[in-house]
Write an enzyme that holds these catalytic residues in place. Structure first.
Site, PDB file in Angstrom:
ATOM      1  N   ASP A  64       0.836  -1.206   0.000  1.00  0.00           N
ATOM      2  CA  ASP A  64       0.000   0.000   0.000  1.00  0.00           C
ATOM      3  C   ASP A  64       0.873   1.261   0.000  1.00  0.00           C
ATOM      4  OD1 ASP A  64       0.850  -0.193   2.598  1.00  0.00           O
ATOM      5  OD2 ASP A  64      -1.151  -0.201   3.505  1.00  0.00           O
ATOM      6  N   SER A  65       2.204   1.054  -0.020  1.00  0.00           N
ATOM      7  CA  SER A  65       3.118   2.183  -0.276  1.00  0.00           C
ATOM      8  C   SER A  65       2.849   2.748  -1.663  1.00  0.00           C
ATOM      9  CB  SER A  65       4.579   1.731  -0.152  1.00  0.00           C
ATOM     10  OG  SER A  65       4.819   0.628  -1.002  1.00  0.00           O
ATOM     11  N   ASP A  99      -0.825  -6.236  -0.146  1.00  0.00           N
ATOM     12  CA  ASP A  99      -1.237  -5.625   1.126  1.00  0.00           C
ATOM     13  C   ASP A  99      -2.754  -5.471   1.181  1.00  0.00           C
ATOM     14  OD1 ASP A  99       0.890  -5.090   2.823  1.00  0.00           O
ATOM     15  OD2 ASP A  99       1.351  -3.157   1.910  1.00  0.00           O
ATOM     16  N   LYS A 118      -0.830  -9.492   2.882  1.00  0.00           N
ATOM     17  CA  LYS A 118      -0.063  -9.025   4.051  1.00  0.00           C
ATOM     18  C   LYS A 118      -0.948  -8.103   4.888  1.00  0.00           C
ATOM     19  CE  LYS A 118       3.527  -5.998   3.759  1.00  0.00           C
ATOM     20  NZ  LYS A 118       3.006  -4.852   4.520  1.00  0.00           N
ATOM     21  N   GLU A 128      -1.068  -5.788   8.737  1.00  0.00           N
ATOM     22  CA  GLU A 128      -0.217  -5.166   9.757  1.00  0.00           C
ATOM     23  C   GLU A 128      -0.740  -5.445  11.168  1.00  0.00           C
ATOM     24  OE1 GLU A 128       0.335  -0.972   9.003  1.00  0.00           O
ATOM     25  OE2 GLU A 128       1.145  -1.320   6.996  1.00  0.00           O
ATOM     26  N   GLU A 161       9.739  -4.001  10.246  1.00  0.00           N
ATOM     27  CA  GLU A 161      10.044  -2.678   9.693  1.00  0.00           C
ATOM     28  C   GLU A 161      10.581  -1.725  10.763  1.00  0.00           C
ATOM     29  OE1 GLU A 161       7.139  -0.933   7.066  1.00  0.00           O
ATOM     30  OE2 GLU A 161       8.208   0.984   7.011  1.00  0.00           O
TER      31      GLU A 161
HETATM   32  O1  KIV Z   1       3.602  -1.123   1.524  1.00  0.00           O
HETATM   33  C1  KIV Z   1       4.782  -1.499   1.479  1.00  0.00           C
HETATM   34  O2  KIV Z   1       5.523  -1.222   0.524  1.00  0.00           O
HETATM   35  C2  KIV Z   1       5.287  -2.299   2.592  1.00  0.00           C
HETATM   36  C3  KIV Z   1       6.759  -2.479   2.668  1.00  0.00           C
HETATM   37  C4  KIV Z   1       7.343  -1.256   3.265  1.00  0.00           C
HETATM   38  C5  KIV Z   1       7.134  -3.705   3.425  1.00  0.00           C
HETATM   39  O3  KIV Z   1       4.543  -2.728   3.418  1.00  0.00           O
END
Ligand code: KIV
Length: 258
Positions: free
Chosen positions: A44-45, A82, A112, A114, A181
């Site tokens: 989600d970056s 994510d 993924k 969090e 992280e």
């Molecule tokens: O969203 C993302 O790119 C991430 C990485 C920083 C692991 O979760």
């Protein structure tokens, strides 16, 4: 042969380091995959490419749309997506619905999530029971930016102990791998030695089982990078120069030549 979640666990046992990067579109995904990246995360970056201030506005529709493009570029790497903020924290039903959509509609192999607090452990255990592979993420969790900021986590003994306990509990809940992280390297080492699933570090020192960075940081495309990122090339400069050269040649009548 496509890489599986089981292969990553086997690689940890064999001491083979995992190389991971993020991708948000077909072109970059194809380049990363053919350059031998083992795990590609549709993170989600991708808030970065959508022009958002942080990861919170990213929606499930947006990540699914980008993940479908990434899927078309990936043939070898394990693809993980994510789940965006508030598409899984509310309830087991909500998480099951979101993760199910991601797997069904994008063809990714895993999601993924969090956090490692008790309710999240319950949600993860249920997803895993339903056959959905889950990657965990502890330490600095960007979806909690308004609580944690972007600071390094696990600096006090109490905080380090909490993160270690979360990591252990996440393995017990069934995650196949864990992102660590922005935590101290000695804490990441302790977690890596304690777990039998692979840890993937980002700003967590050199002793994790694998490393991940955000690709736009690696390529120098992001306007600013976190302190732990390494910029391997400066594409902002390269692109700006190419576009300026093109503009100049068009204005001066040098391109096209005839
Ligand atoms: O969203 C993302 O790119 C991430 C990485 C920083 C692991 O979760």
């Amino acid at each position: 042969m496509p890489i599986t979640t089981h292969k990553l666990i086997q690689w940890k046992q064999e001491g083979r380091t995992i190389v991971a990067l993020t991708a948000w579109d077909y072109a970059i995904a194809q380049l990363l995959d053919s350059a031998g990246v083992d795990l590609i995360l549709v993170g989600d970056s991708m808030a970065v490419v959508l022009g958002y201030e942080n990861t919170l506005p990213v929606t499930l529709e947006e990540i699914i749309h980008h993940a479908k493009a990434v899927r078309r570029g990936v043939s070898r790497a394990l693809m993980v997506v994510d789940l965006p903020f508030l598409t899984y924290q509310e309830s087991i039903q909500q998480a099951m619905h979101s993760a199910g959509r991601v797997l069904k509609e994008t063809g990714a192999q895993a999601v993924k999530l969090e956090g490692g607090y008790p309710q999240m452990l319950e949600i993860i255990a249920r997803l895993v029971q339903a056959g959905i592979p889950v990657m965990g993420h502890v330490g600095l969790t960007p979806q909690s930016v308004h609580q944690l900021g972007l600071r390094q986590q696990g600096k006090t003994d109490t905080d380090a102990q909490r993160i270690l306990q979360e990591a252990i509990a996440l393995e017990q809940a069934g995650v196949f791998s864990l992102v660590l992280e922005h935590i101290p390297a000695d804490l990441a080492l302790q977690i890596t030695q304690k777990l039998s699933i692979p840890t993937i570090g980002i700003g967590a020192g050199k002793d994790c089982d694998g490393q991940i960075l955000v690709t736009s940081d690696v390529l120098g495309l992001s306007a600013r990078q976190p302190p732990f990122a390494k910029v391997y090339t400066n594409l902002r400069q390269t692109i700006t120069k190419a576009v300026e050269d093109y503009g100049m040649e068009v204005r001066e009548g040098k391109f096209p030549e005839s």
